[in-house]
Design an enzyme around this catalytic site. Structure first.
Site, PDB file in Angstrom:
ATOM      1  CG  ASP A   1       5.358  -5.329  -0.663  1.00  0.00           C
ATOM      2  OD1 ASP A   1       5.839  -5.032  -1.705  1.00  0.00           O
ATOM      3  OD2 ASP A   1       4.746  -4.660   0.088  1.00  0.00           O
TER       4      ASP A   1
ATOM      5  CB  SER B   1       2.003   1.986  -0.750  1.00  0.00           C
ATOM      6  OG  SER B   1       3.352   1.759  -1.769  1.00  0.00           O
TER       7      SER B   1
ATOM      8  CG  HIS C   1       3.110  -3.320  -2.414  1.00  0.00           C
ATOM      9  ND1 HIS C   1       3.502  -2.852  -1.305  1.00  0.00           N
ATOM     10  CD2 HIS C   1       2.695  -2.017  -3.164  1.00  0.00           C
ATOM     11  CE1 HIS C   1       3.722  -1.467  -1.277  1.00  0.00           C
ATOM     12  NE2 HIS C   1       3.090  -1.097  -2.313  1.00  0.00           N
TER      13      HIS C   1
END
Length: 275
Positions: free
Chosen positions: A221, A145, A254
């Site tokens: 995600d 991320s 995620h």
């Protein structure tokens, strides 16, 4: 340096150290995994950069990477995601301030004094690692991320410093998405030209290249459509003739459940470059 934690795992040692970081003007913690290495042979180092809200703890307790680092005989270093301490500027929101350093060098106050994470990851931390642990001088970098953004930017701008780069669910065009716009406005000011040096998509458009990059992205995600811009990045790389291996995974989100599912493949990928 001061040893804070030490745990045996998969025959090696998972350690957490604290040190006074000159670049950041505060005490910082970082985690280092040392595989069983009785002959003290010099080993390659993989740097892992974590995402928003994380510390050095998330990756070492949730991903299960140690099994693969032991198998492939690589050292893995996981720093914190920002400067820390009562004297370090912060924000009440999760996506700015402590836990949200974005791996850049801030130029705006009150952030500029401490938020120099780009220089810390590029220079001070590797110097510390190579002075205190049995390394062979070869480095790779990966992250998740916000940390995937950091890994790609550092690798693109410093091709000679990193043998390889990979990312899970990276923020690929931070200049164009809410997370990046908020952080860059605060840390770098409103001049968007200054933002481009910390934007992987923009760097590739400017002609920066790496030998190759590997990206894994979950299709469930929640941030994929609004914050990550993976499809746009694939097209940017195609136009620039930048090799990139992007793999989409049905059903994955995620979280660290996704990272744990594929971290072994990333460790194996980097290990080939670190021999």
């Amino acid at each position: 340096m001061k040893l804070i934690e030490q745990h045996q795992i998969f025959g090696g040692s998972q350690q957490v150290w604290a040190h006074n970081a000159q670049t950041l003007q505060c005490e910082m913690k970082f985690a280092v995994y040392l595989p069983n290495n009785p002959e003290n042979r010099p080993l390659g180092v993989i740097y892992w950069l974590s995402g928003l809200t994380c510390t050095e703890q998330n990756f070492i307790t949730k991903s299960g990477f140690q099994r693969y680092a032991a198998e492939h005989q690589v050292i893995v270093v996981a720093p914190d995601t920002s400067p820390r301490g009562e004297q370090v500027p912060n924000d009440a929101a999760y996506d700015l301030g402590q836990g949200a350093g974005f791996y850049l060098n801030a130029t705006e106050q009150p952030w500029a004094t401490n938020y120099q994470m780009y220089d810390y990851i590029l220079n001070e931390l590797p110097d510390l690692i190579e002075a205190n642990f049995p390394t062979n001088g070869k480095r790779s970098i990966m992250g998740h991320s916000m940390g995937g953004h950091g890994a790609l930017v550092l690798a693109l701008r410093n091709r000679e410093r990193y043998q390889s780069v990979s990312a899970f669910s990276p923020i690929l065009s931070p200049s164009l998405v809410p997370w990046g716009e908020k952080a860059f406005s605060a840390y770098l000011g409103e001049d968007r030209e200054k933002w481009q040096q910390y934007d992987a998509s923009s760097l590739i458009q400017q002609g920066y290249k790496v030998q190759g990059m590997r990206i894994d992205q979950g299709l469930e995600d929640e941030f994929l459509p609004t914050q990550l811009r993976t499809e746009d990045f694939i097209e940017t790389c195609r136009v620039a003739n930048q090799p990139v291996d992007v793999r989409f995974h049905k059903g994955y989100d995620h979280s660290y459940y996704f990272i744990a599912s594929f971290i072994g493949e990333h460790i194996a990928y980097h290990a080939e470059f670190l021999k």
